[in-house]
Design an enzyme around this catalytic site. Structure first.
Site, PDB file in Angstrom:
ATOM      1  N   GLY A  89      -5.821  -4.068  -7.832  1.00  0.00           N
ATOM      2  CA  GLY A  89      -7.010  -3.291  -7.500  1.00  0.00           C
ATOM      3  C   GLY A  89      -6.641  -1.934  -6.918  1.00  0.00           C
ATOM      4  O   GLY A  89      -7.323  -0.928  -7.166  1.00  0.00           O
ATOM      5  N   SER A 117     -13.545   1.010   3.134  1.00  0.00           N
ATOM      6  CA  SER A 117     -12.537   0.728   2.115  1.00  0.00           C
ATOM      7  C   SER A 117     -11.528   1.860   2.003  1.00  0.00           C
ATOM      8  O   SER A 117     -11.882   3.002   1.687  1.00  0.00           O
ATOM      9  CB  SER A 117     -13.214   0.521   0.759  1.00  0.00           C
ATOM     10  OG  SER A 117     -12.248   0.609  -0.267  1.00  0.00           O
ATOM     11  N   ARG A 148       1.511   4.240  -3.055  1.00  0.00           N
ATOM     12  CA  ARG A 148       1.271   5.658  -2.766  1.00  0.00           C
ATOM     13  C   ARG A 148       2.551   6.475  -2.928  1.00  0.00           C
ATOM     14  O   ARG A 148       2.486   7.658  -3.280  1.00  0.00           O
ATOM     15  CB  ARG A 148       0.694   5.796  -1.354  1.00  0.00           C
ATOM     16  CG  ARG A 148      -0.779   5.318  -1.284  1.00  0.00           C
ATOM     17  CD  ARG A 148      -1.151   4.907   0.119  1.00  0.00           C
ATOM     18  NE  ARG A 148      -2.573   4.624   0.304  1.00  0.00           N
ATOM     19  CZ  ARG A 148      -3.167   3.457   0.031  1.00  0.00           C
ATOM     20  NH1 ARG A 148      -2.475   2.446  -0.453  1.00  0.00           N
ATOM     21  NH2 ARG A 148      -4.466   3.295   0.261  1.00  0.00           N
ATOM     22  N   ARG A 164     -13.498  -7.329 -10.878  1.00  0.00           N
ATOM     23  CA  ARG A 164     -13.692  -6.708  -9.555  1.00  0.00           C
ATOM     24  C   ARG A 164     -14.554  -5.441  -9.642  1.00  0.00           C
ATOM     25  O   ARG A 164     -14.500  -4.707 -10.619  1.00  0.00           O
ATOM     26  CB  ARG A 164     -12.333  -6.450  -8.907  1.00  0.00           C
ATOM     27  CG  ARG A 164     -11.629  -7.789  -8.649  1.00  0.00           C
ATOM     28  CD  ARG A 164     -10.340  -7.639  -7.935  1.00  0.00           C
ATOM     29  NE  ARG A 164     -10.516  -7.157  -6.583  1.00  0.00           N
ATOM     30  CZ  ARG A 164      -9.511  -6.778  -5.811  1.00  0.00           C
ATOM     31  NH1 ARG A 164      -8.278  -6.834  -6.267  1.00  0.00           N
ATOM     32  NH2 ARG A 164      -9.739  -6.357  -4.597  1.00  0.00           N
ATOM     33  N   ASP A 208      -6.665  -8.125   4.731  1.00  0.00           N
ATOM     34  CA  ASP A 208      -5.882  -8.948   3.801  1.00  0.00           C
ATOM     35  C   ASP A 208      -5.287 -10.190   4.469  1.00  0.00           C
ATOM     36  O   ASP A 208      -4.678 -11.020   3.797  1.00  0.00           O
ATOM     37  CB  ASP A 208      -4.742  -8.119   3.198  1.00  0.00           C
ATOM     38  CG  ASP A 208      -5.270  -7.056   2.238  1.00  0.00           C
ATOM     39  OD1 ASP A 208      -6.389  -7.227   1.712  1.00  0.00           O
ATOM     40  OD2 ASP A 208      -4.567  -6.057   2.019  1.00  0.00           O
ATOM     41  N   SER A 255       0.838  -1.215   0.000  1.00  0.00           N
ATOM     42  CA  SER A 255       0.000   0.000   0.000  1.00  0.00           C
ATOM     43  C   SER A 255       0.867   1.257   0.000  1.00  0.00           C
ATOM     44  O   SER A 255       0.592   2.227  -0.722  1.00  0.00           O
ATOM     45  CB  SER A 255      -0.901   0.015   1.234  1.00  0.00           C
ATOM     46  OG  SER A 255      -1.800  -1.056   1.195  1.00  0.00           O
ATOM     47  N   LYS A 260     -12.235  -9.858  -3.182  1.00  0.00           N
ATOM     48  CA  LYS A 260     -10.793  -9.594  -3.263  1.00  0.00           C
ATOM     49  C   LYS A 260     -10.250 -10.283  -4.527  1.00  0.00           C
ATOM     50  O   LYS A 260     -11.001 -10.555  -5.443  1.00  0.00           O
ATOM     51  CB  LYS A 260     -10.099 -10.077  -1.989  1.00  0.00           C
ATOM     52  CG  LYS A 260     -10.501  -9.291  -0.750  1.00  0.00           C
ATOM     53  CD  LYS A 260     -10.005  -7.859  -0.817  1.00  0.00           C
ATOM     54  CE  LYS A 260     -10.407  -7.039   0.382  1.00  0.00           C
ATOM     55  NZ  LYS A 260     -10.121  -5.610   0.190  1.00  0.00           N
TER      56      LYS A 260
HETATM   57  C1  S3P Z   1      -5.637  -1.398   0.105  1.00  0.00           C
HETATM   58  C2  S3P Z   1      -6.873  -1.440   0.704  1.00  0.00           C
HETATM   59  C3  S3P Z   1      -7.617  -2.694   0.934  1.00  0.00           C
HETATM   60  C4  S3P Z   1      -6.721  -3.920   0.801  1.00  0.00           C
HETATM   61  C5  S3P Z   1      -5.834  -3.853  -0.401  1.00  0.00           C
HETATM   62  C6  S3P Z   1      -4.935  -2.617  -0.331  1.00  0.00           C
HETATM   63  C7  S3P Z   1      -4.983  -0.092  -0.092  1.00  0.00           C
HETATM   64  O1  S3P Z   1      -8.660  -2.802  -0.012  1.00  0.00           O
HETATM   65  O2  S3P Z   1      -7.505  -5.096   0.739  1.00  0.00           O
HETATM   66  O3  S3P Z   1      -5.012  -5.003  -0.488  1.00  0.00           O
HETATM   67  O4  S3P Z   1      -3.761  -0.046  -0.370  1.00  0.00           O
HETATM   68  O5  S3P Z   1      -5.673   0.940   0.042  1.00  0.00           O
HETATM   69  P1  S3P Z   1     -10.116  -2.178   0.279  1.00  0.00           P
HETATM   70  O6  S3P Z   1      -9.995  -0.724   0.351  1.00  0.00           O
HETATM   71  O7  S3P Z   1     -10.951  -2.620  -0.913  1.00  0.00           O
HETATM   72  O8  S3P Z   1     -10.577  -2.827   1.552  1.00  0.00           O
END
Ligand code: S3P
Length: 440
Positions: A99, A172, A31, A127, A320, A27, A347
């Protein structure tokens, strides 16, 4: 993809020992590329996760004219172009399996002057994207998706965005982040409130880049029209990757591992809390703060686990890590009950069904429910399990072998390396008998 491609075979038994550092946080790595690209000045990143998902984000910004050096041994140098400095890419942007890239970039791309098309692999193309496209549309964005609301997404440029106050129906971080990133380009204030706390890396990193972000209670707000100033980022080891070793060491008698430099942002530590509630022996050592994110070394020793009813408040904080936690539940005494976790069904795979199928194949009583699962701990038999191309399912069943009484063969693991480069080598170095290939 051929479901039998690229299997893992893991021999039963053994234990985990040693000090290990798992790769960088996914994550935060995503970013770092996004905000570094949009900042003014040069951002140096260390500890970057060199997996396909984050590389998809990196390549997308390169395609939009950002000079990015690396990655070399986790080091990336980003020559930021400022919030208005991106250029139209020559073709569509391929987000692969990611995603996070697709959803966060939907927000960012909504504020650009040019059109962008984003595509994904077979899993990402299934998704749900309406969770971001609908609130973005109410900010003034124009995004085309398929009739089912799935990728590919075509984001129209040149739209005038206005800030909104949005109450997220699902907890989320991806939705929250997409709206905040669009909010950088919007007129006025963008506020997002969340039904439960979700990972706050976007907010922390925006602040680290000098952008004013206001938080009160469950609500986070920013005003459009500011600037980002380059800042160096030290990406901690990913607690979501460390989780496999936390579970492996907890379930395998005689284990004792130290996981180094792991990010322990309180919006991510549900896995530690849940394992402790189950009787796990985890100690945080050397707690410190690195670039606005809390970090620690985590010692995990084997323990006799017992089943629990998982508090729903912990679900988004461990979202996760459930595939790994289900393996812990299968090795625990008694029943573990998870509720309030319907998000797991959308997921990289339907993680409730796929884990239930795999556990059942191993002889465990695992009953899926619409929003969770009930797992009764028991004897784990050797089996062949399908991972449905889901990296976290594959790595979780690899750890299950530590307590199985026969080999576990896991199918279709090609997505493991993109998420956790070097998983097989690292797991081998601390005691797991895992090999890539079909033979026992
Ligand atoms: C993430 C948020 C989560 C997580 C994904 C990474 C992120 O998803 O499951 O692996 O980096 O913001 P959700 O926001 O759909 O819960």
């Amino acid at each position: 993809m051929n479901q039998n491609s690229h299997p893992f075979t893991v021999q039963p038994g053994g234990r985990l020992n040693g000090r290990l550092r798992v790769p960088g946080d996914k994550s935060i790595s995503h970013r770092s590329i996004m905000l570094g690209s949009l900042a003014e000045g040069i951002t140096h990143v260390t500890g970057f996760l060199e997996g396909e998902d984050c590389l998809a984000t990196l390549k997308a910004f390169r395609a939009m004219g950002v000079g990015i050096d690396g990655p070399t041994d986790g080091r990336v140098v980003i020559h930021g172009v400022g919030l208005r400095g991106l250029k139209p890419p020559p073709g569509s942007l391929d987000m692969g399996n990611s995603g996070t890239s697709m959803r966060l970039m939907s927000g960012l791309m909504s504020g650009q002057a040019f059109d962008v098309t984003m595509t994904g692999d077979a899993s990402l193309s299934k998704r749900p994207m309406r969770r971001v496209t609908e609130p973005l549309a109410s900010m003034g964005a124009r995004i085309d998706a398929t009739d089912k609301g799935t990728p590919p997404l075509h984001v129209h440029g040149g739209q005038r965005l206005k800030g909104i106050h949005y109450d997220m129906p699902v907890a989320s971080a991806q939705v929250k982040s997409a709206l905040l990133l669009a909010g950088l380009y919007a007129e006025g204030e963008t506020c997002v409130s969340e039904p439960a706390p979700t990972r706050d890396h976007t907010e922390r990193m925006l602040s680290g880049f000098g952008y004013v972000v206001r938080r009160s209670g469950n609500c986070v707000c920013l005003d459009g029209g500011g600037r980002l100033r380059a800042a160096d980022i030290d990406v901690p080891a990913d607690i979501s990757s460390a989780a496999f070793f936390m579970v492996g060491a907890s379930i395998a008698p005689g284990s004792d591992v130290v996981l180094e430099h792991v990010g322990i942002n309180p919006t991510r530590t549900g896995v530690i809390d849940i394992l402790r509630l189950m009787g796990g022996d985890l100690t945080l050592m050397n707690e410190r703060e690195v670039g606005g994110e809390p970090v620690a070394d985590i010692r995990v020793r084997s323990a006799a686990l017992h089943g629990i009813r998982i508090p729903e408040a912990l679900v988004p904080l461990a979202i996760d890590e459930f595939p790994a936690l289900f393996i812990a539940a299968a090795c625990a005494e008694g029943e573990t009950v998870l509720t309030g976790a319907e998000e797991l069904r959308v997921k990289e795979s339907d993680r409730i069904q796929v884990m239930a199928d795999g556990l059942t194949a191993c002889g465990i009583d695992a009953r899926p429910t619409p929003d969770g699962i009930v797992i009764r701990g028991g004897r784990l038999g050797g089996a062949t399990v399908g991972s449905h191309s889901d990296h976290r399912i594959a790595m979780s069943f690899a750890m299950a072998a530590l307590r199985a009484d026969g080999p576990i063969r896991i199918l279709d693991t090609a997505n493991v390396n993109p998420s956790f480069p070097g998983f097989v080598a690292l797991a081998t170095s601390c005691g797991l008998s895992i090999r890539e290939g079909a033979d026992a």
